[in-house]
Scaffold this motif. Structure first.
Motif, mmCIF file in Angstrom:
data_model
loop_
_atom_site.group_PDB
_atom_site.id
_atom_site.type_symbol
_atom_site.label_atom_id
_atom_site.label_comp_id
_atom_site.label_asym_id
_atom_site.label_seq_id
_atom_site.Cartn_x
_atom_site.Cartn_y
_atom_site.Cartn_z
ATOM 1 N N LYS A 185 0.811 -1.224 0.000
ATOM 2 C CA LYS A 185 0.000 0.000 0.000
ATOM 3 C C LYS A 185 0.844 1.275 0.000
ATOM 4 O O LYS A 185 0.405 2.315 -0.494
ATOM 5 C CB LYS A 185 -0.973 0.005 1.173
ATOM 6 C CG LYS A 185 -0.343 0.110 2.547
ATOM 7 C CD LYS A 185 -1.425 0.133 3.638
ATOM 8 C CE LYS A 185 -2.355 1.321 3.465
ATOM 9 N NZ LYS A 185 -3.442 1.343 4.449
ATOM 10 N N ASP A 186 2.059 1.198 0.551
ATOM 11 C CA ASP A 186 2.922 2.379 0.587
ATOM 12 C C ASP A 186 3.844 2.444 -0.623
ATOM 13 O O ASP A 186 4.718 3.314 -0.699
ATOM 14 C CB ASP A 186 3.756 2.388 1.874
ATOM 15 C CG ASP A 186 2.894 2.584 3.118
ATOM 16 O OD1 ASP A 186 1.874 3.299 3.019
ATOM 17 O OD2 ASP A 186 3.231 2.018 4.167
ATOM 18 N N LYS A 187 3.627 1.541 -1.573
ATOM 19 C CA LYS A 187 4.423 1.539 -2.815
ATOM 20 C C LYS A 187 3.512 1.654 -4.039
ATOM 21 O O LYS A 187 3.848 1.158 -5.115
ATOM 22 C CB LYS A 187 5.251 0.257 -2.905
ATOM 23 C CG LYS A 187 6.231 0.053 -1.755
ATOM 24 C CD LYS A 187 7.091 -1.188 -1.954
ATOM 25 C CE LYS A 187 6.261 -2.452 -1.946
ATOM 26 N NZ LYS A 187 7.090 -3.680 -2.079
ATOM 27 N N GLY A 188 2.361 2.265 -3.849
ATOM 28 C CA GLY A 188 1.432 2.388 -4.957
ATOM 29 C C GLY A 188 0.871 1.063 -5.411
ATOM 30 O O GLY A 188 0.462 0.908 -6.560
ATOM 31 N N GLY A 189 0.845 0.079 -4.484
ATOM 32 C CA GLY A 189 0.324 -1.241 -4.819
ATOM 33 C C GLY A 189 1.252 -2.072 -5.687
ATOM 34 O O GLY A 189 0.836 -3.084 -6.253
ATOM 35 N N LEU A 190 2.524 -1.688 -5.773
ATOM 36 C CA LEU A 190 3.441 -2.300 -6.728
ATOM 37 C C LEU A 190 4.054 -3.609 -6.236
ATOM 38 O O LEU A 190 4.564 -3.698 -5.120
ATOM 39 C CB LEU A 190 4.572 -1.320 -7.055
ATOM 40 C CG LEU A 190 5.620 -1.803 -8.070
ATOM 41 C CD1 LEU A 190 4.982 -1.971 -9.452
ATOM 42 C CD2 LEU A 190 6.792 -0.832 -8.132
ATOM 43 N N TYR A 191 4.017 -4.615 -7.115
ATOM 44 C CA TYR A 191 4.812 -5.826 -6.986
ATOM 45 C C TYR A 191 5.572 -5.973 -8.289
ATOM 46 O O TYR A 191 4.972 -6.139 -9.347
ATOM 47 C CB TYR A 191 3.945 -7.046 -6.701
ATOM 48 C CG TYR A 191 3.508 -7.082 -5.269
ATOM 49 C CD1 TYR A 191 4.376 -7.509 -4.274
ATOM 50 C CD2 TYR A 191 2.249 -6.643 -4.899
ATOM 51 C CE1 TYR A 191 3.998 -7.504 -2.943
ATOM 52 C CE2 TYR A 191 1.858 -6.634 -3.571
ATOM 53 C CZ TYR A 191 2.741 -7.062 -2.598
ATOM 54 O OH TYR A 191 2.363 -7.047 -1.284
#
Length: 370
Positions: free
Chosen positions: A244-250
């Motif tokens: 959530k603190d990475k713009g939802g990035l995986y």
């Protein structure tokens, strides 16, 4: 959130049992002149199962079941299901038979597992004094648990030996054929996602209804499609603490690391498009696939090839043990239950033991932090 392929750790004092539990709970085999297993409760109570070369009494099964409940509390629930209870009795008989076949060297290896278990248990008690009380409440002692561990480990040595034998016979062509069955699992995918959860995974408490979660997920999707910022919306809406603190990035994840529904979306959703909400046991995910690349077999990591090889070996060991099981002629004679739960029966497969709710099968929740 938990990473899908990383099983939830059980109690620290069962860490030394990880391999033992997996092997001992497969199926089993035995000889008619079975060795004494030295299990607590042996010979006490009614005989609830017989097999070629041995029997299971209520007393020893109760001790075993209590031990399993300590290692995984979900057993308490499943033991209320007659079909599962019968299967667990069969498993108990099978690993007793396996233990009876252990060689002197295998028994020495089992003794080392017992030492590791005792060390783990004592260390854990220092951290959490309530563990001793929990053991007492289950009518167990440390010595009795050590006896169970010894038998389980002794039995597992048989399966481990067979595993090594099968492993030597696996060829690169076999591994390639296994890879070809699920090529998409090895896609390297970069996604952004926002999870609207229905349940707090740390407490099991409901966060919102399924209907409310879907409504909220659709709201998020609409905002994103209208140009909303992923970073801002992930912080506001996402319940996945890992992203959530990475713009939802995986970024650049192997697709097989994710729960099935999420993996399927990652592998099939058009690149660059925000898809409809995808439901998993954790709630609803709004997903955008940013990049997806296939991984040809000759580019696989060695760890992936090793895992594919182990999949082949595990299947061969399972087949071998199931064939040997037939020779045991196990007959279970549990007292009749007053009622059954037809909808709750787990698979009859010996490997279908219950697992912690946060790690169903080989996969779990949403994508998560490493």
């Amino acid at each position: 959130m938990l990473h899908p392929k990383r099983a939830l750790l059980r109690r620290a004092w069962f860490a030394a049992l990880a391999a033992v539990l997996l092997s001992a709970l497969l199926a089993g085999c035995g000889k008619k002149n079975e060795q004494e297993s030295g299990l607590p409760g042996a010979g006490q109570g009614d005989v609830i199962a017989t097999y070629d070369g041995g029997q299971v009494t209520q007393g020893e099964f109760d001790k075993y079941a209590s031990f399993m409940e300590l290692s995984d509390p979900t057993y308490s629930m499943y033991l209320q299901i007659p079909q599962f209870k019968e299967q667990l009795v069969r498993q108990f008989a099978l690993y007793k038979a396996l233990a009876g076949r252990a060689t002197a060297d295998q028994l020495k290896a089992a003794d080392e597992d017992v030492k590791n278990f005792e060390t783990s248990f004592n260390d854990a008690v220092k951290q959490d004094a309530t563990l001793s009380d929990q053991v007492k409440q289950k009518n167990l002692t440390l010595d009795e648990m050590k006896q169970i561990v010894k038998a389980m480990s002794s039995g597992s040595q048989i399966a481990n030996a067979k595993s090594g034998e099968f492993g030597k016979a696996v060829t690169d062509a076999d591994i390639k054929a296994e890879y070809d069955k699920n090529k998409a699992d090895y896609n390297i995918v970069t996604v952004r996602h926002i999870l609207v959860a229905t349940m707090d995974q740390s407490t099991g408490k409901e966060l919102r209804s399924d209907e409310d979660a879907l409504k909220r997920a659709k709201e998020v999707k609409a905002k994103l499609e209208s140009g909303g910022d992923w970073n801002a919306l992930a912080k506001e809406y996402s319940d996945d603490t890992g992203s959530k603190d990475k713009g939802g990035l995986y970024e650049k994840e192997e697709a097989k690391n994710w729960v099935a529904e999420f993996k399927d979306a990652a592998n099939t959703q058009p690149v660059g498009k925000i898809g409809d909400p995808v439901q998993t046991q954790y709630g609803y995910h709004v997903i955008k696939v940013e990049n997806r690349e296939e991984t040809p077999y000759d580019k696989l990591q060695q760890a992936d090839k090793d895992a594919l090889k182990q999949t082949i070996v595990d299947a061969k060991v399972q087949d071998y043990l199931q064939n040997e099981e037939k020779k045991l002629n196990i007959k279970v004679t549990l007292p009749a239950e007053p009622s059954a739960s037809p909808s709750g029966s787990p698979s009859a497969s010996p490997s279908a033991s219950p697992s912690p709710s946060a790690s169903p099968g080989a996969s779990a929740s949403a994508p998560a932090s490493k």
